[in-house]
Design a protein around this motif. Structure first.
Motif, PDB file in Angstrom:
ATOM      1  N   GLY A 180      27.134  42.381 104.669  1.00  0.00           N
ATOM      2  CA  GLY A 180      27.392  43.631 103.947  1.00  0.00           C
ATOM      3  C   GLY A 180      27.521  44.840 104.847  1.00  0.00           C
ATOM      4  N   CYS A 181      28.349  44.733 105.892  1.00  0.00           N
ATOM      5  CA  CYS A 181      28.448  45.800 106.892  1.00  0.00           C
ATOM      6  C   CYS A 181      29.605  46.770 106.666  1.00  0.00           C
ATOM      7  CB  CYS A 181      28.586  45.188 108.292  1.00  0.00           C
ATOM      8  SG  CYS A 181      27.097  44.377 108.875  1.00  0.00           S
ATOM      9  N   SER A 182      30.277  46.699 105.545  1.00  0.00           N
ATOM     10  CA  SER A 182      31.435  47.567 105.344  1.00  0.00           C
ATOM     11  C   SER A 182      31.053  49.021 105.096  1.00  0.00           C
ATOM     12  CB  SER A 182      32.298  47.057 104.184  1.00  0.00           C
ATOM     13  OG  SER A 182      31.553  47.044 102.981  1.00  0.00           O
ATOM     14  N   SER A 183      29.795  49.271 104.688  1.00  0.00           N
ATOM     15  CA  SER A 183      29.366  50.640 104.398  1.00  0.00           C
ATOM     16  C   SER A 183      27.850  50.697 104.344  1.00  0.00           C
ATOM     17  CB  SER A 183      29.957  51.121 103.061  1.00  0.00           C
ATOM     18  OG  SER A 183      29.446  50.341 101.984  1.00  0.00           O
ATOM     19  N   GLY A 184      27.325  51.913 104.187  1.00  0.00           N
ATOM     20  CA  GLY A 184      25.911  52.111 103.892  1.00  0.00           C
ATOM     21  C   GLY A 184      24.940  51.525 104.893  1.00  0.00           C
ATOM     22  N   PHE A 185      23.922  50.857 104.365  1.00  0.00           N
ATOM     23  CA  PHE A 185      22.831  50.357 105.189  1.00  0.00           C
ATOM     24  C   PHE A 185      23.317  49.337 106.219  1.00  0.00           C
ATOM     25  CE2 PHE A 185      20.092  50.969 101.148  1.00  0.00           C
ATOM     26  CZ  PHE A 185      20.003  52.333 101.391  1.00  0.00           C
ATOM     27  N   GLY A 186      24.170  48.428 105.799  1.00  0.00           N
ATOM     28  CA  GLY A 186      24.647  47.402 106.715  1.00  0.00           C
ATOM     29  C   GLY A 186      25.449  47.978 107.859  1.00  0.00           C
ATOM     30  N   LEU A 187      26.306  48.937 107.561  1.00  0.00           N
ATOM     31  CA  LEU A 187      27.123  49.576 108.587  1.00  0.00           C
ATOM     32  C   LEU A 187      26.241  50.297 109.598  1.00  0.00           C
ATOM     33  CD1 LEU A 187      29.869  50.455 109.713  1.00  0.00           C
ATOM     34  CD2 LEU A 187      29.864  52.338 108.050  1.00  0.00           C
ATOM     35  N   GLU A 188      25.287  51.072 109.127  1.00  0.00           N
ATOM     36  CA  GLU A 188      24.405  51.823 110.031  1.00  0.00           C
ATOM     37  C   GLU A 188      23.545  50.875 110.858  1.00  0.00           C
ATOM     38  OE1 GLU A 188      23.351  55.319 111.787  1.00  0.00           O
ATOM     39  OE2 GLU A 188      24.790  55.091 110.135  1.00  0.00           O
ATOM     40  N   THR A 189      23.098  49.784 110.245  1.00  0.00           N
ATOM     41  CA  THR A 189      22.284  48.816 110.977  1.00  0.00           C
ATOM     42  C   THR A 189      23.085  48.147 112.084  1.00  0.00           C
ATOM     43  OG1 THR A 189      20.920  48.412 109.014  1.00  0.00           O
ATOM     44  CG2 THR A 189      20.873  46.734 110.741  1.00  0.00           C
ATOM     45  N   ALA A 190      24.322  47.782 111.785  1.00  0.00           N
ATOM     46  CA  ALA A 190      25.184  47.179 112.807  1.00  0.00           C
ATOM     47  C   ALA A 190      25.393  48.141 113.971  1.00  0.00           C
ATOM     48  CB  ALA A 190      26.521  46.771 112.193  1.00  0.00           C
ATOM     49  N   ILE A 229      26.835  40.276 115.076  1.00  0.00           N
ATOM     50  CA  ILE A 229      27.843  39.665 114.213  1.00  0.00           C
ATOM     51  C   ILE A 229      27.798  40.453 112.910  1.00  0.00           C
ATOM     52  CG2 ILE A 229      28.739  37.544 113.201  1.00  0.00           C
ATOM     53  CD1 ILE A 229      28.385  37.357 116.221  1.00  0.00           C
ATOM     54  N   ALA A 230      28.753  41.337 112.717  1.00  0.00           N
ATOM     55  CA  ALA A 230      28.802  42.169 111.512  1.00  0.00           C
ATOM     56  C   ALA A 230      29.758  41.523 110.517  1.00  0.00           C
ATOM     57  CB  ALA A 230      29.277  43.579 111.856  1.00  0.00           C
ATOM     58  N   ASN A 254      29.883  43.827 122.643  1.00  0.00           N
ATOM     59  CA  ASN A 254      28.794  43.042 122.037  1.00  0.00           C
ATOM     60  C   ASN A 254      28.896  42.994 120.515  1.00  0.00           C
ATOM     61  OD1 ASN A 254      28.230  45.830 122.087  1.00  0.00           O
ATOM     62  ND2 ASN A 254      26.031  45.500 121.846  1.00  0.00           N
ATOM     63  N   LEU A 255      30.094  43.252 119.973  1.00  0.00           N
ATOM     64  CA  LEU A 255      30.295  43.250 118.526  1.00  0.00           C
ATOM     65  C   LEU A 255      31.400  42.287 118.125  1.00  0.00           C
ATOM     66  CD1 LEU A 255      29.983  44.463 115.624  1.00  0.00           C
ATOM     67  CD2 LEU A 255      31.673  46.191 116.328  1.00  0.00           C
ATOM     68  N   THR A 256      31.098  41.466 117.106  1.00  0.00           N
ATOM     69  CA  THR A 256      32.105  40.605 116.474  1.00  0.00           C
ATOM     70  C   THR A 256      32.074  40.877 114.976  1.00  0.00           C
ATOM     71  OG1 THR A 256      31.831  38.862 118.133  1.00  0.00           O
ATOM     72  CG2 THR A 256      32.843  38.234 116.037  1.00  0.00           C
ATOM     73  N   ILE A 257      33.235  41.084 114.379  1.00  0.00           N
ATOM     74  CA  ILE A 257      33.333  41.308 112.941  1.00  0.00           C
ATOM     75  C   ILE A 257      33.939  40.067 112.295  1.00  0.00           C
ATOM     76  CG2 ILE A 257      34.351  42.724 111.114  1.00  0.00           C
ATOM     77  CD1 ILE A 257      34.365  45.056 113.078  1.00  0.00           C
ATOM     78  N   LEU A 258      33.252  39.541 111.272  1.00  0.00           N
ATOM     79  CA  LEU A 258      33.716  38.327 110.608  1.00  0.00           C
ATOM     80  C   LEU A 258      33.789  38.531 109.101  1.00  0.00           C
ATOM     81  CD1 LEU A 258      31.604  35.548 112.409  1.00  0.00           C
ATOM     82  CD2 LEU A 258      34.014  36.131 112.814  1.00  0.00           C
ATOM     83  N   PRO A 259      34.769  37.885 108.447  1.00  0.00           N
ATOM     84  CA  PRO A 259      34.778  37.897 106.973  1.00  0.00           C
ATOM     85  C   PRO A 259      33.691  36.978 106.439  1.00  0.00           C
ATOM     86  CG  PRO A 259      36.562  36.518 107.806  1.00  0.00           C
ATOM     87  CD  PRO A 259      35.917  37.147 109.011  1.00  0.00           C
ATOM     88  N   LEU A 260      33.000  37.437 105.403  1.00  0.00           N
ATOM     89  CA  LEU A 260      31.956  36.621 104.793  1.00  0.00           C
ATOM     90  C   LEU A 260      31.702  37.086 103.372  1.00  0.00           C
ATOM     91  CD1 LEU A 260      29.640  34.579 104.723  1.00  0.00           C
ATOM     92  CD2 LEU A 260      28.193  36.269 105.864  1.00  0.00           C
ATOM     93  N   ASP A 261      31.866  36.171 102.450  1.00  0.00           N
ATOM     94  CA  ASP A 261      31.512  36.398 101.049  1.00  0.00           C
ATOM     95  C   ASP A 261      30.311  35.513 100.755  1.00  0.00           C
ATOM     96  OD1 ASP A 261      31.223  36.408  98.295  1.00  0.00           O
ATOM     97  OD2 ASP A 261      33.361  36.234  97.864  1.00  0.00           O
ATOM     98  N   VAL A 262      29.158  36.121 100.493  1.00  0.00           N
ATOM     99  CA  VAL A 262      27.924  35.342 100.345  1.00  0.00           C
ATOM    100  C   VAL A 262      27.912  34.506  99.074  1.00  0.00           C
ATOM    101  CG1 VAL A 262      26.596  36.966 101.726  1.00  0.00           C
ATOM    102  CG2 VAL A 262      26.645  37.232  99.232  1.00  0.00           C
ATOM    103  N   THR A 263      28.880  34.692  98.189  1.00  0.00           N
ATOM    104  CA  THR A 263      28.954  33.872  96.971  1.00  0.00           C
ATOM    105  C   THR A 263      29.902  32.689  97.139  1.00  0.00           C
ATOM    106  OG1 THR A 263      30.784  35.112  95.956  1.00  0.00           O
ATOM    107  CG2 THR A 263      28.556  35.955  95.596  1.00  0.00           C
ATOM    108  N   ASP A 264      30.481  32.528  98.328  1.00  0.00           N
ATOM    109  CA  ASP A 264      31.483  31.487  98.572  1.00  0.00           C
ATOM    110  C   ASP A 264      30.983  30.538  99.661  1.00  0.00           C
ATOM    111  OD1 ASP A 264      33.638  29.921  99.321  1.00  0.00           O
ATOM    112  OD2 ASP A 264      35.076  31.574  99.382  1.00  0.00           O
ATOM    113  N   PRO A 265      30.598  29.309  99.323  1.00  0.00           N
ATOM    114  CA  PRO A 265      30.072  28.378 100.325  1.00  0.00           C
ATOM    115  C   PRO A 265      31.018  28.141 101.493  1.00  0.00           C
ATOM    116  CG  PRO A 265      29.648  27.551  98.112  1.00  0.00           C
ATOM    117  CD  PRO A 265      30.550  28.742  97.960  1.00  0.00           C
ATOM    118  N   ALA A 266      32.318  28.060 101.224  1.00  0.00           N
ATOM    119  CA  ALA A 266      33.274  27.833 102.315  1.00  0.00           C
ATOM    120  C   ALA A 266      33.309  29.021 103.262  1.00  0.00           C
ATOM    121  CB  ALA A 266      34.663  27.568 101.740  1.00  0.00           C
ATOM    122  N   SER A 267      33.220  30.223 102.715  1.00  0.00           N
ATOM    123  CA  SER A 267      33.206  31.429 103.539  1.00  0.00           C
ATOM    124  C   SER A 267      31.955  31.481 104.405  1.00  0.00           C
ATOM    125  CB  SER A 267      33.279  32.668 102.637  1.00  0.00           C
ATOM    126  OG  SER A 267      33.211  33.851 103.390  1.00  0.00           O
TER     127      SER A 267
END
Length: 249
Positions: A8-18, A29-30, A45-58
């Motif tokens: 969840g790094c696209s905004s808010g808490f996740g973005l600031e934490t990354a 790994i954001a 030292n940053l890699t951005i990956l797509p990830l949907d936590v509701t999708d097992p394949a993702s």
């Protein structure tokens, strides 16, 4: 340096934490559902990956690309402010699928390696909304309270294996997209009984006065959980969160 994977790094808490972990030299790994090139500044030292936590394949794809990690930060989630009477069943399911089951799926993706290595840290970001009854966010609150319960039991299960487990509890933050993301699910403004309650809630959330939680507060709380072996199970993030936790005991 250690490696942290943050959801969840696209905004808010996740973005600031990354950003904070990148600045402090960790391998980061954001992840986010829809990565954008301009969301985070490039860094070696940053890699951005797509990830949907509701999708097992993702999840499987992201974990394969991420490789070994030392810390997992489960931050992805969304909120909805709706009276219990009016919440759509699909919205309720989405809240639990993302906030609760998505967290569970990420845990199951990393725990085997953490357990085998006898090392690793899990940090689940929930909410101080779980600390006392609040109107209109009942199902959101329930989905996050379930993560609290899950995390508490996980801490007991993982202790023999040297895996640390923590909960970070942010307070109200006008800086995040929580309100905007919740608005499409809003119901009840056309109901004479619920309208005053809903309008009051919206005004309170948008009010920047009084103690609030800033995104950097959450990032610092996550940093503490990741780097301090003596950090407690529950860590409040934000001045209002500290107050709420003290009141809750």
């Amino acid at each position: 340096m250690p490696t942290v994977l943050i959801t969840g790094c696209s905004s808010g808490f996740g973005l600031e934490t990354a950003k904070l972990f990148v600045e402090r030299g960790w391998t980061v790994i954001a992840t986010m559902r829809k990565p954008g090139a301009d969301i985070l500044p490039p860094a070696d030292n940053l890699t951005i990956l797509p990830l949907d936590v509701t999708d097992p394949a993702s999840i499987a794809s992201a974990m394969d690309k991420a490789g070994d990690i030392d810390v997992l930060v489960n931050n992805a989630g969304f909120g909805a402010a709706v009276p219990i009477e009016l919440i759509e069943p699909d919205t309720a399911r989405q809240l639990f699928e993302t906030n609760t089951l998505g967290t569970l799926a990420m845990l199951q993706a990393v725990l085997p390696k953490f357990r085998e290595r006898r090392a690793g840290t899990i940090i689940n970001v929930t909410s101080t909304a779980t600390l006392k009854p609040l109107p209109l966010v009942s199902v959101y609150r329930a989905s996050k309270a379930a993560v609290n319960a899950l995390t508490e039991s996980l801490a007991v299960e993982m202790e023999p294996f040297g895996v640390r487990v923590h909960i970070v509890l942010p307070g109200r933050s006008p800086e995040t997209s929580f309100g905007n993301n919740a608005m499409p699910h809003l119901r009840g403004l056309d109901n004479a009984d619920y309208k005053p309650l809903i309008e009051g809630m919206i005004a309170n959330f948008r009010d920047g006065g009084g103690p609030v939680t800033h995104a950097i507060d959450v990032a610092e709380a996550v940093w503490r959980a990741a780097t301090d072996p003596a950090a407690p199970l529950r860590i409040p993030a934000g001045e209002d969160a500290v107050q709420w936790m003290a009141e809750a005991g």
